[in-house]
Design a protein around this motif. Structure first.
Motif, short mmCIF file in Angstrom:
data_model
loop_
_atom_site.label_atom_id
_atom_site.label_comp_id
_atom_site.label_asym_id
_atom_site.label_seq_id
_atom_site.Cartn_x
_atom_site.Cartn_y
_atom_site.Cartn_z
N PHE A 186 -11.15 9.51 67.05
CA PHE A 186 -9.72 9.40 67.29
C PHE A 186 -9.24 8.20 66.49
CE2 PHE A 186 -5.84 8.08 69.27
CZ PHE A 186 -5.32 9.16 69.95
N LEU A 187 -8.47 8.47 65.44
CA LEU A 187 -7.99 7.37 64.62
C LEU A 187 -6.47 7.35 64.58
CD1 LEU A 187 -6.94 8.39 61.54
CD2 LEU A 187 -9.38 8.81 61.29
N SER A 188 -5.94 6.16 64.41
CA SER A 188 -4.50 6.02 64.26
C SER A 188 -4.20 5.52 62.85
CB SER A 188 -3.93 5.04 65.29
OG SER A 188 -4.26 3.70 64.95
N THR A 189 -3.10 5.99 62.30
CA THR A 189 -2.71 5.56 60.97
C THR A 189 -1.22 5.82 60.76
OG1 THR A 189 -3.19 5.75 58.60
CG2 THR A 189 -3.27 7.78 59.89
N HIS A 190 -0.61 5.05 59.86
CA HIS A 190 0.75 5.38 59.44
C HIS A 190 0.77 5.91 58.01
CE1 HIS A 190 0.33 1.13 58.17
NE2 HIS A 190 1.16 1.45 57.20
N TYR A 191 -0.43 6.19 57.46
CA TYR A 191 -0.53 6.72 56.10
C TYR A 191 -0.79 8.23 56.13
CZ TYR A 191 -0.88 1.88 54.51
OH TYR A 191 -0.63 0.56 54.24
N VAL A 192 0.11 8.98 55.57
CA VAL A 192 -0.01 10.44 55.57
C VAL A 192 -1.23 10.90 54.79
CG1 VAL A 192 1.06 12.58 54.74
CG2 VAL A 192 2.44 10.90 55.98
#
Length: 241
Positions: A186-192
């Motif tokens: 489960f990872l979070s990112t703001h990079y598409v």
């Protein structure tokens, strides 16, 4: 089987609602990406799922455990790498990883440390004081710590931060291999582009709400970018690595 399930998960800080009624389901073996702009609730979600904070309302189950009723059960079963987390400056990476291994009751700690240091190309700095490491080297040590005990589920907040392009590719391969073995990420990112390349499933969050879900394997990166911008708005330059 379901690795993570939430129902109306909500967290308020005074008058601010950081997470608003999040309901999602993450299957075992998924590489799930929570994609959203800065301040959209991604880090709060990880904090709630890993027992670091309690929700204002709603429920969650993480690998069969309730993060509120049994936070230690969750933490024993998972690995976690928060954003901007560093090894203690007064320890060497080897000393820090040995400590993590002992806390996690890892068998063959020395062998695990050497194996993950080789995979993440940080063996050469294992015996240097952490205060002298570069940001990328510290990030690799913390990645090794998250995976050292071979958990079934790992949470990572912005997995490629501070890594050079070559190391980014090595880490991407390690994350994909981890899930190929039946584990869950489960990872979070703001990079598409990170979500498009790495993830098998994506949930898009904005202003604390889950606004869309999609399978990035069914669209091109540009299509995912267009979809993301249509849901949350924003400048395309801010959502590309």
């Amino acid at each position: 089987m379901v690795a993570i399930e939430t129902t109306d998960l909500t967290r308020r800080f005074g008058d601010v609602t950081a997470l608003d009624g999040l309901s999602l389901s993450v299957d075992e073996g998924s590489l799930f990406g929570l994609l959203g702009p800065n301040g959209s609730g991604k880090t709060t979600t990880i904090e709630l799922l890993t027992g670091q904070r309690e929700p204002t309302s709603g429920e969650a189950r993480v690998v069969g455990h309730d993060p509120v009723a049994d936070p230690m059960g969750v933490r024993r079963a998972i690995g976690i790498l928060p954003e901007r987390e560093d090894p203690p400056s007064f320890l060497t990476p080897r000393e820090y990883l040995t400590f993590v291994g002992e806390v996690r009751e890892v068998n063959d700690i020395d062998g695990r440390i050497e194996a993950w240091a080789d995979r993440l190309d940080c063996a050469s700095v294992l015996d240097a004081l952490s205060t002298g490491l570069s940001e990328g080297e510290r990030q690799r040590v913390m990645l090794a710590a998250a995976f050292l005990h071979d958990p079934d589920l790992v949470f990572i907040d912005e997995p490629l931060v501070n890594l050079d392009p070559i190391m980014q590719e090595q880490v991407k391969r390690q994350l994909a291999d981890y899930c190929d073995r039946g584990n869950t990420l489960f990872l979070s990112t703001h990079y598409v582009d990170v979500a498009a390349e790495l993830c098998t499933h994506v949930g898009i969050v904005d202003d604390g709400r889950l606004v869309a879900e999609c399978d990035p394997r069914e669209m091109t990166e540009d299509e995912l970018l267009d979809y993301f911008i249509a849901e949350v708005g924003g400048d395309a330059a801010e959502v590309r690595a």
